[in-house]
Enzyme design. Structure first.
Site, PDB file in Angstrom:
ATOM      1  N   SER A   9       0.746  -1.129   0.079  1.00 36.52           N
ATOM      2  CA  SER A   9       0.026   0.029   0.095  1.00 36.52           C
ATOM      3  C   SER A   9       0.918   1.209  -0.032  1.00 36.52           C
ATOM      4  O   SER A   9       2.034   1.037   0.303  1.00 36.52           O
ATOM      5  CB  SER A   9      -0.573  -0.002   1.245  1.00 36.52           C
ATOM      6  OG  SER A   9       0.094   0.185   2.447  1.00 36.52           O
ATOM      7  N   THR A  18       0.714   3.532   2.088  1.00 33.08           N
ATOM      8  CA  THR A  18       0.926   3.899   3.650  1.00 33.08           C
ATOM      9  C   THR A  18       2.200   3.255   3.840  1.00 33.08           C
ATOM     10  O   THR A  18       3.285   3.599   4.610  1.00 33.08           O
ATOM     11  CB  THR A  18      -0.172   3.148   4.469  1.00 33.08           C
ATOM     12  OG1 THR A  18      -1.383   3.734   4.243  1.00 33.08           O
ATOM     13  CG2 THR A  18       0.249   3.406   6.152  1.00 33.08           C
ATOM     14  N   GLN A  30       7.348   7.580   4.642  1.00 33.78           N
ATOM     15  CA  GLN A  30       8.596   7.770   5.186  1.00 33.78           C
ATOM     16  C   GLN A  30       8.564   8.744   6.415  1.00 33.78           C
ATOM     17  O   GLN A  30       8.654   8.482   7.701  1.00 33.78           O
ATOM     18  CB  GLN A  30       9.869   8.263   4.613  1.00 33.78           C
ATOM     19  CG  GLN A  30      10.238   7.382   3.562  1.00 33.78           C
ATOM     20  CD  GLN A  30      11.299   7.787   2.523  1.00 33.78           C
ATOM     21  OE1 GLN A  30      11.958   8.768   2.953  1.00 33.78           O
ATOM     22  NE2 GLN A  30      11.930   6.981   1.773  1.00 33.78           N
ATOM     23  N   GLU A  49       8.637  19.378   9.196  1.00 33.20           N
ATOM     24  CA  GLU A  49       8.417  19.095   7.622  1.00 33.20           C
ATOM     25  C   GLU A  49       8.330  20.548   7.132  1.00 33.20           C
ATOM     26  O   GLU A  49       7.904  21.614   8.072  1.00 33.20           O
ATOM     27  CB  GLU A  49       7.767  18.251   7.464  1.00 33.20           C
ATOM     28  CG  GLU A  49       8.433  16.883   7.632  1.00 33.20           C
ATOM     29  CD  GLU A  49       7.671  15.601   6.858  1.00 33.20           C
ATOM     30  OE1 GLU A  49       7.736  15.256   5.687  1.00 33.20           O
ATOM     31  OE2 GLU A  49       6.816  15.045   7.773  1.00 33.20           O
ATOM     32  N   HIS A  52       6.507  15.817  -5.175  1.00 28.69           N
ATOM     33  CA  HIS A  52       7.398  15.654  -3.975  1.00 28.69           C
ATOM     34  C   HIS A  52       8.713  16.311  -4.434  1.00 28.69           C
ATOM     35  O   HIS A  52       9.303  15.837  -5.661  1.00 28.69           O
ATOM     36  CB  HIS A  52       7.838  14.662  -3.165  1.00 28.69           C
ATOM     37  CG  HIS A  52       8.398  14.392  -1.850  1.00 28.69           C
ATOM     38  ND1 HIS A  52       9.521  14.958  -1.869  1.00 28.69           N
ATOM     39  CD2 HIS A  52       7.779  14.187  -0.734  1.00 28.69           C
ATOM     40  CE1 HIS A  52       9.936  14.880  -0.532  1.00 28.69           C
ATOM     41  NE2 HIS A  52       8.859  14.359   0.024  1.00 28.69           N
ATOM     42  N   ARG A  60       5.704  22.418  -0.332  1.00 28.96           N
ATOM     43  CA  ARG A  60       6.157  21.422  -1.486  1.00 28.96           C
ATOM     44  C   ARG A  60       5.921  22.292  -2.880  1.00 28.96           C
ATOM     45  O   ARG A  60       6.874  21.695  -3.872  1.00 28.96           O
ATOM     46  CB  ARG A  60       5.259  20.340  -1.337  1.00 28.96           C
ATOM     47  CG  ARG A  60       6.008  19.340  -0.468  1.00 28.96           C
ATOM     48  CD  ARG A  60       5.352  18.264  -0.462  1.00 28.96           C
ATOM     49  NE  ARG A  60       5.734  17.458   0.639  1.00 28.96           N
ATOM     50  CZ  ARG A  60       5.023  16.374   1.298  1.00 28.96           C
ATOM     51  NH1 ARG A  60       4.411  15.727   0.603  1.00 28.96           N
ATOM     52  NH2 ARG A  60       5.895  15.857   2.229  1.00 28.96           N
ATOM     53  N   HIS A  81       3.799  12.776  -6.295  1.00 28.15           N
ATOM     54  CA  HIS A  81       3.737  12.135  -5.145  1.00 28.15           C
ATOM     55  C   HIS A  81       2.328  11.865  -4.492  1.00 28.15           C
ATOM     56  O   HIS A  81       2.007  10.846  -3.649  1.00 28.15           O
ATOM     57  CB  HIS A  81       4.580  13.023  -4.065  1.00 28.15           C
ATOM     58  CG  HIS A  81       4.669  12.352  -2.738  1.00 28.15           C
ATOM     59  ND1 HIS A  81       5.193  11.325  -2.333  1.00 28.15           N
ATOM     60  CD2 HIS A  81       4.172  13.084  -1.437  1.00 28.15           C
ATOM     61  CE1 HIS A  81       5.233  11.254  -1.139  1.00 28.15           C
ATOM     62  NE2 HIS A  81       4.687  12.219  -0.476  1.00 28.15           N
ATOM     63  N   ARG A  93      -1.219  19.944  -0.522  1.00 28.85           N
ATOM     64  CA  ARG A  93      -1.242  19.205   0.844  1.00 28.85           C
ATOM     65  C   ARG A  93       0.011  19.625   1.785  1.00 28.85           C
ATOM     66  O   ARG A  93       1.212  19.581   1.437  1.00 28.85           O
ATOM     67  CB  ARG A  93      -1.256  17.606   0.662  1.00 28.85           C
ATOM     68  CG  ARG A  93      -1.246  16.946   1.928  1.00 28.85           C
ATOM     69  CD  ARG A  93      -1.411  15.514   1.747  1.00 28.85           C
ATOM     70  NE  ARG A  93      -0.171  14.645   0.867  1.00 28.85           N
ATOM     71  CZ  ARG A  93       0.979  14.410   1.786  1.00 28.85           C
ATOM     72  NH1 ARG A  93       0.900  14.341   3.102  1.00 28.85           N
ATOM     73  NH2 ARG A  93       1.798  13.840   0.948  1.00 28.85           N
TER      74      ARG A  93
HETATM   75  C1  SIN Z   1       8.049  12.662   3.213  1.00 29.23           C
HETATM   76  O1  SIN Z   1       8.724  11.901   4.082  1.00 29.23           O
HETATM   77  O2  SIN Z   1       8.570  13.675   2.791  1.00 29.23           O
HETATM   78  C2  SIN Z   1       6.523  12.503   2.723  1.00 29.23           C
HETATM   79  C3  SIN Z   1       5.589  12.844   3.614  1.00 29.23           C
HETATM   80  C4  SIN Z   1       4.476  13.393   3.295  1.00 29.23           C
HETATM   81  O3  SIN Z   1       4.233  12.845   2.136  1.00 29.23           O
HETATM   82  O4  SIN Z   1       3.581  13.667   3.882  1.00 29.23           O
END
Ligand code: SIN
Length: 526
Positions: free
Chosen positions: A45, A47, A51, A119, A247, A293, A355, A390
């Site tokens: 999946s 999920t 990461q 992040e 991404h 992003r 992504h 997102r």
């Molecule tokens: C990532 O680890 O950069 C992906 C996390 C995400 O897409 O929310």
């Protein structure tokens, strides 16, 4: 002939965090739950591939601050109600389902508190992680818990073909006047090579994303857009489909399939640089390498196209000590090393790749679609949370919260849902021809190139018009072929992929305004 009708109270298509959460809550409410997945193993999946982490709550954090970050990243197109629900119920469901039931071992600091990471576009450190394989830890934990619930059955190697509806698949012609109603799905058993009817009082699409329709993606092979296509064929509205998130940082290496370099690498201090060593991100956004992003992906694209670079560099080695890198990012370290890149000593060559689909099947705040008995959760659904872009680490949480809410709704509506179903007709054989793998492969290659070149990071009216023209032709060819050929998983996926490509291209064509991750070079930026 073996029985081809398999019934349950609740049927779930997909085994990622959203589908499994619905399954757990529904099973705990006493419902008999069937789950089908096309994977050979239940853990296959999106999920399992995640990461970075899952949003929780940080020091000095508040619901209001999280909502503000989500809405800002979403570029003015996020649904504030979805953000409110996520912020309100997210942390308690992380505790109830992931920590207490699935026993996910999120990293903790020496003082026992959670080691929260950061992040892009988050105001505070608020993200739980399990090393750099958070998704895998969540997926395995949930599956382990599911295995203890006797009223859940998982059918692997079964690919859903279409949603069974009262209107389309029952014999009585006057059903066409009734409100649209889902009765389950037709699914193809890859081992038995035959189609079965999975029937249920409530059907939940949790089929994940569509990244595989593009040439370069972080998504696993199964992300062929199946749920989006099934919903479209059943007449359901899909919204925000032009918002395809790239991404910014995936490994650039000739032998690596766009391996994800988690955003948390930048969250922990890594900086994007050109191959000449220039830190270019401050030119584009005050948050530099930690900008949203869409901004980072476009900035990388611009640097690459203007200066002719094949990639840019992500430098972690200059900002984090080697032992700490190995401890914090063991999977990224090992994987890059396999390709000859020692991230403790040198920067990582990276490029953007597709992504996440921010849009999807329109659902309300209880994960209900416009069709009676049909729910959608996770990436295939659109609650509006992500708007046009997102915020990192919100997708697992969205799957958890809205997967849970789907099961709550099923329970609340059970008196209405429990009435006996009409029995849809058995599958009518498609055709006799063996699909030629060379043709199927070539059609996939054509689709992926069209999507990458014409419906990618930078779009124009001309490119999109051309994409729609080419995809229509391909769609027609494959629909014709599909009706004459024997079913295979590859053919079912191809049929879905092409339709979803067309849906995305049309949505991008119609929307002339650049916003979030939909960037139109030929119109005004929002
Ligand atoms: C990532 O680890 O950069 C992906 C996390 C995400 O897409 O929310």
């Amino acid at each position: 002939m073996a029985e081809d009708i398999i019934s349950s109270d609740v049927l779930i298509i997909g085994t990622g965090i959203a589908g499994l959460t619905t399954a757990i809550k529904a099973a705990e409410e006493g419902f008999k739950v069937n789950i089908i997945t096309k994977g050979a193993r239940p853990e296959e999946s999106n999920t399992d591939n995640a990461q970075g982490g899952i949003v929780y709550k940080g020091e000095g954090d508040s619901k209001e601050l999280l909502i503000k970050d989500i809405l800002e990243a979403g570029a003015g197109a996020s649904n504030p109600e979805a953000a409110r629900i996520l912020a309100e119920y997210g942390p308690q469901l992380v505790e109830e389902i992931l920590i207490n039931k699935a026993k996910v071992k999120f990293n903790r600091r020496k003082d026992g508190k959670f080691d929260l990471t950061e992040e892009g576009a988050h105001s505070v450190r608020r993200i739980l992680h399990a090393d750099d394989i958070t998704g895998r830890a969540i997926e395995r934990g949930l599956l382990n818990y599911v295995s203890q619930l006797k009223n859940i059955t998982i059918f692997t190697k079964h690919i859903a073909i279409d949603i069974l509806t009262l209107q389309h698949h029952c014999k009585n012609p006057i059903f066409v006047y009734k409100k649209p109603e889902a009765l389950g799905v037709y699914a193809y058993s890859m081992e038995e090579k035959r189609v079965k009817r999975f029937l249920a009082k409530a059907t939940v699409l949790a089929t994940g994303g569509l990244g595989q329709i593009f040439l370069h993606t972080t998504n696993p092979d199964g992300a062929t857009g199946d749920g989006f296509a099934m919903a479209y064929r059943a007449g359901l509205p899909l919204i925000n489909m032009e918002y395809i998130q790239f991404h910014p940082t995936t490994l650039y290496h000739k032998d690596a399939k766009r391996f994800l370099i988690s955003e948390s690498v930048r969250g922990e201090g890594a900086v994007l640089k050109t191959p000449d060593g220039e830190e270019f991100m401050k030119k584009y956004h005050p948050l530099g390498s930690l900008a949203p992003r869409d901004v980072v992906s476009r900035a990388i694209h611009e640097e690459m196209t203007e200066k002719g670079y094949k990639y840019v560099l992500l430098d972690l080695a200059s900002y984090m000590d080697a032992e700490k890198i190995k401890e914090r990012f063991p999977n990224i370290y090992k994987t890059c090393l396999k390709y000859g890149i020692d991230i403790t000593k040198e920067p990582i060559p990276v490029v953007p790749a597709v992504h996440f689909a921010c849009g999807g099947i329109k659902v309300n705040m209880w994960s209900e679609t416009d069709m009676k008995r049909l729910f959608a959760v996770g990436e295939v659904a659109c609650t509006g949370l992500h708007g046009a872009n997102r915020l990192a680490s919100t997708s697992l949480l969205e799957g958890l919260v809205f997967g849970y809410r789907a099961a709550v709704r099923i329970k609340d509506k059970w008196e209405e849902l429990k009435k006996e179903l009409e029995i849809p007709v058995a599958w009518i054989d498609t055709g006799e021809f063996e699909p030629d793998p060379a043709l199927v492969n070539q059609d996939w290659i054509t689709l992926k190139h069209i999507m990458w070149n014409y419906v990618g990071l930078v779009r124009t009216q001309k490119r999109l018009r051309r994409a729609i023209y080419d995809l229509r032709h391909l769609w027609w060819e494959v629909e014709e072929f599909y009706r004459k050929a024997k079913l295979t998983k590859q053919l079912i996926e191809l049929r879905n992929g092409i339709l979803v490509g067309l849906i995305v291209a049309r949505a991008a064509f119609r929307n002339r305004e650049s916003r979030g991750c939909h960037y139109r070079k030929d119109t005004q930026q929002w």
